[in-house]
Design an enzyme around this catalytic site. Structure first.
Site, PDB file in Angstrom:
ATOM      1  N   THR A 214       0.704  -1.366  -0.018  1.00  0.00           N
ATOM      2  CA  THR A 214      -0.150  -0.036  -0.056  1.00  0.00           C
ATOM      3  C   THR A 214       0.882   1.415   0.041  1.00  0.00           C
ATOM      4  O   THR A 214       0.604   2.088  -0.856  1.00  0.00           O
ATOM      5  CB  THR A 214      -0.889   0.019   1.110  1.00  0.00           C
ATOM      6  OG1 THR A 214      -1.525  -1.410   1.254  1.00  0.00           O
ATOM      7  CG2 THR A 214      -1.885   1.134   1.255  1.00  0.00           C
ATOM      8  N   VAL A 215       1.901   1.486   0.766  1.00  0.00           N
ATOM      9  CA  VAL A 215       2.642   2.630   0.878  1.00  0.00           C
ATOM     10  C   VAL A 215       3.458   2.841  -0.054  1.00  0.00           C
ATOM     11  O   VAL A 215       3.763   3.877  -0.556  1.00  0.00           O
ATOM     12  CB  VAL A 215       3.390   2.483   2.413  1.00  0.00           C
ATOM     13  CG1 VAL A 215       3.966   4.051   2.846  1.00  0.00           C
ATOM     14  CG2 VAL A 215       2.459   2.369   3.633  1.00  0.00           C
TER      15      VAL A 215
ATOM     16  N   LYS B 223       8.148   0.524  12.120  1.00  0.00           N
ATOM     17  CA  LYS B 223       8.046   0.774  13.801  1.00  0.00           C
ATOM     18  C   LYS B 223       8.882  -0.356  14.374  1.00  0.00           C
ATOM     19  O   LYS B 223       9.247  -0.098  15.363  1.00  0.00           O
ATOM     20  CB  LYS B 223       6.740   1.039  14.036  1.00  0.00           C
ATOM     21  CG  LYS B 223       5.572   0.130  13.630  1.00  0.00           C
ATOM     22  CD  LYS B 223       4.314   0.641  12.849  1.00  0.00           C
ATOM     23  CE  LYS B 223       3.801  -0.436  12.145  1.00  0.00           C
ATOM     24  NZ  LYS B 223       2.527  -0.059  11.363  1.00  0.00           N
TER      25      LYS B 223
ATOM     26  N   GLU C 213       9.389   9.508   9.857  1.00  0.00           N
ATOM     27  CA  GLU C 213       7.971  10.069   9.787  1.00  0.00           C
ATOM     28  C   GLU C 213       6.851   9.069   9.757  1.00  0.00           C
ATOM     29  O   GLU C 213       5.726   9.021  10.644  1.00  0.00           O
ATOM     30  CB  GLU C 213       7.645  11.261   8.987  1.00  0.00           C
ATOM     31  CG  GLU C 213       6.447  12.008   9.075  1.00  0.00           C
ATOM     32  CD  GLU C 213       6.458  12.591  10.535  1.00  0.00           C
ATOM     33  OE1 GLU C 213       7.162  13.736  10.912  1.00  0.00           O
ATOM     34  OE2 GLU C 213       5.696  12.351  11.298  1.00  0.00           O
TER      35      GLU C 213
ATOM     36  N   ILE D 115      -0.109  11.622  10.309  1.00  0.00           N
ATOM     37  CA  ILE D 115      -0.009  12.622  11.207  1.00  0.00           C
ATOM     38  C   ILE D 115       1.461  13.038  11.312  1.00  0.00           C
ATOM     39  O   ILE D 115       2.200  12.267  11.746  1.00  0.00           O
ATOM     40  CB  ILE D 115      -0.464  12.401  12.542  1.00  0.00           C
ATOM     41  CG1 ILE D 115      -2.121  11.942  12.587  1.00  0.00           C
ATOM     42  CG2 ILE D 115      -0.473  13.474  13.541  1.00  0.00           C
ATOM     43  CD1 ILE D 115      -2.649  11.577  13.861  1.00  0.00           C
TER      44      ILE D 115
ATOM     45  N   GLY E  90      -9.516  -5.983   5.083  1.00  0.00           N
ATOM     46  CA  GLY E  90      -8.127  -5.709   5.059  1.00  0.00           C
ATOM     47  C   GLY E  90      -7.551  -4.898   6.158  1.00  0.00           C
ATOM     48  O   GLY E  90      -6.583  -4.234   5.693  1.00  0.00           O
TER      49      GLY E  90
ATOM     50  N   ASP F 109       1.338  -3.166  17.766  1.00  0.00           N
ATOM     51  CA  ASP F 109       1.752  -1.995  16.996  1.00  0.00           C
ATOM     52  C   ASP F 109       1.628  -0.744  17.748  1.00  0.00           C
ATOM     53  O   ASP F 109       2.533  -0.080  17.495  1.00  0.00           O
ATOM     54  CB  ASP F 109       0.600  -2.162  15.953  1.00  0.00           C
ATOM     55  CG  ASP F 109       0.742  -0.911  15.004  1.00  0.00           C
ATOM     56  OD1 ASP F 109       1.431  -0.914  13.964  1.00  0.00           O
ATOM     57  OD2 ASP F 109      -0.271  -0.008  15.164  1.00  0.00           O
TER      58      ASP F 109
ATOM     59  N   LYS G 167       4.998   1.834  18.504  1.00  0.00           N
ATOM     60  CA  LYS G 167       4.854   3.555  17.997  1.00  0.00           C
ATOM     61  C   LYS G 167       5.188   4.371  19.232  1.00  0.00           C
ATOM     62  O   LYS G 167       5.573   5.299  19.323  1.00  0.00           O
ATOM     63  CB  LYS G 167       3.409   3.785  17.547  1.00  0.00           C
ATOM     64  CG  LYS G 167       3.113   3.001  16.058  1.00  0.00           C
ATOM     65  CD  LYS G 167       1.619   3.338  15.741  1.00  0.00           C
ATOM     66  CE  LYS G 167       1.447   2.443  14.409  1.00  0.00           C
ATOM     67  NZ  LYS G 167       0.155   2.444  13.764  1.00  0.00           N
TER      68      LYS G 167
HETATM   69  N1  HSE Z   1      -2.132  -1.393  11.670  1.00  0.00           N
HETATM   70  C1  HSE Z   1      -1.900   0.185  11.752  1.00  0.00           C
HETATM   71  C2  HSE Z   1      -3.136   0.629  12.230  1.00  0.00           C
HETATM   72  C3  HSE Z   1      -1.389   0.461  10.589  1.00  0.00           C
HETATM   73  O1  HSE Z   1      -4.207  -0.063  12.322  1.00  0.00           O
HETATM   74  O2  HSE Z   1      -2.977   1.911  12.786  1.00  0.00           O
HETATM   75  C4  HSE Z   1      -0.610   1.875  10.443  1.00  0.00           C
HETATM   76  O3  HSE Z   1       0.464   1.487  11.294  1.00  0.00           O
END
Ligand code: HSE
Length: 427
Positions: free
Chosen positions: A14-15, A107, A131, A138, A189, A203, A207
């Protein structure tokens, strides 16, 4: 305009495809702003054949990210493979060692290897930029390292996993169970390939460990994050929270207390009328509290093709502009190893128990809490069946350590049937 700046991209999900798209479609705007052209030269991904939204014919294809890094026509290596270790980590180390700038959204890698990689970048006099690694679109990293470079940050907190916020807000609106909405989010997804990274809070822990390092100048310490996911949140919890004027959010928080660095990712009750309480769907929010100022609140898309790719491109542009801002906002050698404190900050708690409906049960519950100095503010028993009764308790302020001990001792009395749910109530 001089020679173009040449980009190699590893990872075309995606990115990655978003970065290709922006660098192609916005090339004139970027050139006008920079005075230089930025061109993708070569790419790599797991599968060349996979259908993608962008035509990649004009770019050299490498089978192996390390071969991409080793090309001598690449100035900036963009790592969008992901994963703590493995080829992403190897490729980033190789790029930095070879004197190539690196932009990454990884991350997990930064939360574990961040300090070493920052040191490697500094010793090779190149940039390592991140970033896109936190809160996608953000620009929180730049706000902390640049806009707030002169501020004393006392706490950083937020909703930084959009998938969990989607699940919690969908449960609330639909009245459907966690299991049903989890499946819906997965089918759409919205969840990581390993959904546990999202719903297990990992996750968000990656962060907040990064934000913590940036905010307090501490060594990134993932092991120091207390992590609790959203899997045990029931529709009942959401309804009880709403009855009391709260919504449940997976909140990531980092602060320096008298006892050390406290970092946690836990589902919390937050006032429904607060900015965090009003957050819907996959949107992220980061609240930065600094000494002498009202909080700074940043809200926006935490994921998605264009928002996250924009963050990557902004790092590429920073590097080309000659930004000297270090990966974690200061020299890696100056990052401090501070004592980790877990569970020392006090707050009220919401506790849900399923207890045996028989004489003396509540006495055992209140004794277990009372023995740890936990005072009850409210208690409600509801929806009894023949033998069991759900109980909701709201405590006065206490610590998570006291709650943990009390609930462990209560479990040992044999009067509770399921593992208790205990959630912080944030004011
Ligand atoms: N899985 C992460 C989220 C995607 O739902 O925020 C971006 O890091």
């Amino acid at each position: 305009m001089g020679m173009p700046i040449r980009i190699g991209i590893a990872g075309l999900g995606t990115v990655g495809i978003g970065v290709v798209k922006i660098l192609r479609e916005c090339s004139d705007i970027i050139e006008a702003r920079l005075g230089k052209r930025v061109e993708v030269v070569a790419v790599t991904a797991k599968s060349k054949e996979k259908p993608r939204d962008e035509n990649l014919d004009g770019y050299a294809w490498e089978e192996n990210p390390l071969d991409l890094v080793n090309r001598n026509d690449i100035d900036i290596f963009v790592e969008l493979i992901g994963g703590t270790d493995g080829v992403a980590h190897e490729a980033v180390k190789l790029a930095l060692s070879n004197g190539k700038h690196v932009v990454t959204a990884n991350k997990a890698m930064l939360a574990v290897h961040g300090k070493k990689l920052a040191e490697l970048a500094e010793s090779n006099n190149v940039s390592l930029k991140l970033e896109a690694a936190v809160a996608g679109g953000i620009p929180v990293i730049k706000v902390i390292t640049e806009s707030l470079a002169g501020s004393n940050i006392k706490r950083v907190m937020g909703v930084i996993n959009g998938s969990c916020n989607y699940i919690l807000t969908r449960m609330e609106k639909s009245g459907l169970s966690y299991e049903t909405i989890f499946k819906e989010a997965n089918d759409l997804g919205y969840l990581e390939a390993d959904p546990q990274l999202d719903v297990g809070g990992i996750d968000a822990a990656h962060k907040i460990a990064i934000l913590s390092s940036l905010s307090f100048g501490t060594v990134v310490n993932l092991d120091g994050v207390t992590i609790q996911g959203i899997e045990k949140i029931s529709i009942d919890d959401i309804k009880h929270a709403a009855d009391m004027g709260y919504r449940i959010k997976l909140l990531a928080t980092a602060q320096i207390t008298e006892l050390g660095l406290e970092q946690r990712v836990t589902p919390c009750l937050v006032p429904d009328l607060s900015p965090l309480g009003g957050l819907e769907g996959g949107t992220n929010m980061v609240v930065i509290e600094t000494i002498g100022s009202d909080p700074i609140i940043l809200q926006g898309p935490g994921a998605g093709r264009i928002p996250t790719a924009n963050a990557v491109v902004s790092d590429i542009i920073d590097i080309i502009r000659g930004s000297k801002v270090k990966t974690f906002g200061r020299a890696a050698s100056l990052l401090k190893d501070v004592h980790v404190s877990k569970g020392s900050t006090s707050t009220s708690y919401y506790i849900r128990l399923l207890v045996d409906d028989k004489p003396g049960t509540l006495a055992k519950v209140t004794a277990a809490l009372g023995n740890e100095g936990i005072s009850i503010n409210r208690l409600r028993q509801y929806d009894h069946n023949a033998t069991k009764a759900p109980v909701i308790i709201v405590t006065h302020e206490t610590t998570s350590s006291s709650i943990e001990i009390a609930l462990k001792k209560l479990s040992e009395t044999g009067v509770i049937s399921i593992e208790p749910v205990a959630l912080r109530i944030e004011k």
